[in-house]
Design an enzyme around this catalytic site. Sequence first.
Site, PDB file in Angstrom:
ATOM      1  N   GLU A  75       0.809  -1.224   0.000  1.00 29.70           N
ATOM      2  CA  GLU A  75       0.000   0.000   0.000  1.00 29.70           C
ATOM      3  C   GLU A  75       0.840   1.270   0.000  1.00 29.70           C
ATOM      4  OE1 GLU A  75      -2.993  -0.069   3.038  1.00 29.70           O
ATOM      5  OE2 GLU A  75      -4.061  -1.722   2.115  1.00 29.70           O
ATOM      6  N   GLU A  90      -5.273  -8.652   0.748  1.00 37.94           N
ATOM      7  CA  GLU A  90      -6.019  -8.290   1.966  1.00 37.94           C
ATOM      8  C   GLU A  90      -7.483  -8.067   1.628  1.00 37.94           C
ATOM      9  OE1 GLU A  90      -4.615  -4.985   4.399  1.00 37.94           O
ATOM     10  OE2 GLU A  90      -2.534  -5.588   4.046  1.00 37.94           O
TER      11      GLU A  90
HETATM   12  C1  BG6 Z   1      -4.462  -1.996   5.263  1.00 43.58           C
HETATM   13  C2  BG6 Z   1      -3.122  -2.347   5.837  1.00 43.58           C
HETATM   14  O1  BG6 Z   1      -4.442  -0.647   4.971  1.00 43.58           O
HETATM   15  O2  BG6 Z   1      -5.596  -2.119   6.030  1.00 43.58           O
HETATM   16  C3  BG6 Z   1      -3.192  -3.158   7.108  1.00 43.58           C
HETATM   17  O3  BG6 Z   1      -2.289  -2.946   4.897  1.00 43.58           O
HETATM   18  C4  BG6 Z   1      -4.293  -2.624   7.976  1.00 43.58           C
HETATM   19  O4  BG6 Z   1      -1.937  -3.166   7.716  1.00 43.58           O
HETATM   20  C5  BG6 Z   1      -5.611  -2.848   7.245  1.00 43.58           C
HETATM   21  O5  BG6 Z   1      -4.354  -3.150   9.269  1.00 43.58           O
HETATM   22  C6  BG6 Z   1      -6.829  -2.452   8.034  1.00 43.58           C
HETATM   23  O6  BG6 Z   1      -6.757  -1.124   8.413  1.00 43.58           O
HETATM   24  P1  BG6 Z   1      -7.137  -0.680   9.869  1.00 43.58           P
HETATM   25  O7  BG6 Z   1      -6.964   0.793   9.886  1.00 43.58           O
HETATM   26  O8  BG6 Z   1      -8.552  -1.078  10.073  1.00 43.58           O
HETATM   27  O9  BG6 Z   1      -6.210  -1.408  10.784  1.00 43.58           O
END
Ligand code: BG6
Length: 477
Positions: free
Chosen positions: A168, A377
């Site tokens: 990201e 993800e």
């Molecule tokens: C992504 C990241 O942006 O989203 C993760 O790669 C992150 O590391 C995930 O934890 C979820 O975001 P958040 O802010 O809900 O923890």
Amino acid sequence: HPQLDSFPTDFLWGSASAAYQVEGAWDADGKGPSVWDNFVKIPGTTFKSSNGQVAVDHYHRYQEDVALMAEQGLKAYRFSIAWSRIFPTGKGEINQVGLEFYSNLIDELLKHDIEPIVTIYHWDLPQALQDEYQGWESRQIIEDFTTYAKLLFDTYGDRVKYWVSLNEQNVFIMHGYMMGTHPPAVRDPKRMYAANHIANLANASVIKAFREGGYSGKIGPSFAFAPAYPLDCRPENILAYENISDMSAHFWMDVYAFGRYPRIMLKNLEKMGLLPEITESDLALLKEGKPDFMGLNYYQTMTVANNPLDGVGMSGEANYTGEKGSTQESGMPGLFKMVENPYLERTNWDWTIDHQGLRVALRRIASRYDLPVLITENGLGEFDTLETDGTVHDQGRIDYLQHHCLAIQEAISDGVEVMGYCTWSFTDLLSWLNGYQKRYGFVYVDRDETSEKELTRYKKDSFYWYQEVINSNGQSL
Ligand code: BG6
């Protein structure tokens, strides 16, 4: 769903994490500090001053965690390597103990037939490089990042077949240099675009080194893609959609896939006096950094409308990755503004819930870039309740994942090549800014912001649900 194609037999049913969010052991065994280790010490930067010093102690409990992965039947596990565990000061002397930790983790995964997917950089820059030359703002990082990546290829390349270069880039650059909510907490668009260009070069340089080294396997960046929708078919809203697409998606993914910036963006940046220095040799390097796949981190979509020249500007936390809450009034005058999508529900953190958006994201990547996609993800961050009998009934997460898996199957049936699906996340972990209460895992970890408790692991209902999905290769969906 007889009308849909089956998932490929080698589909990578996986799950994911990142070093800072799970490992803990922040200064153990020779690890150097990262920018995150220091940033969280500044009052007010994170929820209840939460930090990753202990996190969920994966560093000491990785065997227990991998045993749970094996029990679930995971085919792949995506994790990141903490650069400062390998090079405590970012370069120079190697910390053998750090190198060994990941070697052991990889072996443990392979012992259980779980494919390791290794992220080389998930935001935890060695503090020493920030201090010495301001990290991503210096071209020196291209060489140091490449040296670090090559060491990983040389050390683990015999066992690791999937590599994620940068996680990201759009998020760590925008949060770090425009919104100031991630380290180094800068709020300066000019510096942001300059650092972003250097990150693009570092990304390309690592992919080029991977090719030149003749390593087997595949490599690509992971992009946080929040596909945009126009509010309606009014031509001025379609134009707003074109603007946001260039600014929030093509500006990064075109560089990865084609080695060039979208021309509308170049013109735009030039007009605003924000164009970074881009040399001929930079352009040549970008062309050599074509990835094998596009890594996709998908959480939500965003909706935009026309924004007049005297309209709403960027406000505080808001940004155009769509990632900080979709109902905030924000935008760029003359280009677009974010509006609420009346057709979508939202999470407790105000992220839209949109499984069809995943199909849209996959289709857009396939159509524009003609690359396979590895979903690195996707998941639901929510409060979870641990019952007295040790169960966690996270039906909301099951529904969320179920719908998203079906959207993937639809995209596959449309013709998109999807290599795998890594949910975020396997165990609960630290959300960078939101503490431990925003949970994503299949495995509940008993801790909160104020106490580490015993860090005991409990399998949630979603654990068993995904086990069945994997076991049936998606037939149970
Ligand atoms: C992504 C990241 O942006 O989203 C993760 O790669 C992150 O590391 C995930 O934890 C979820 O975001 P958040 O802010 O809900 O923890």
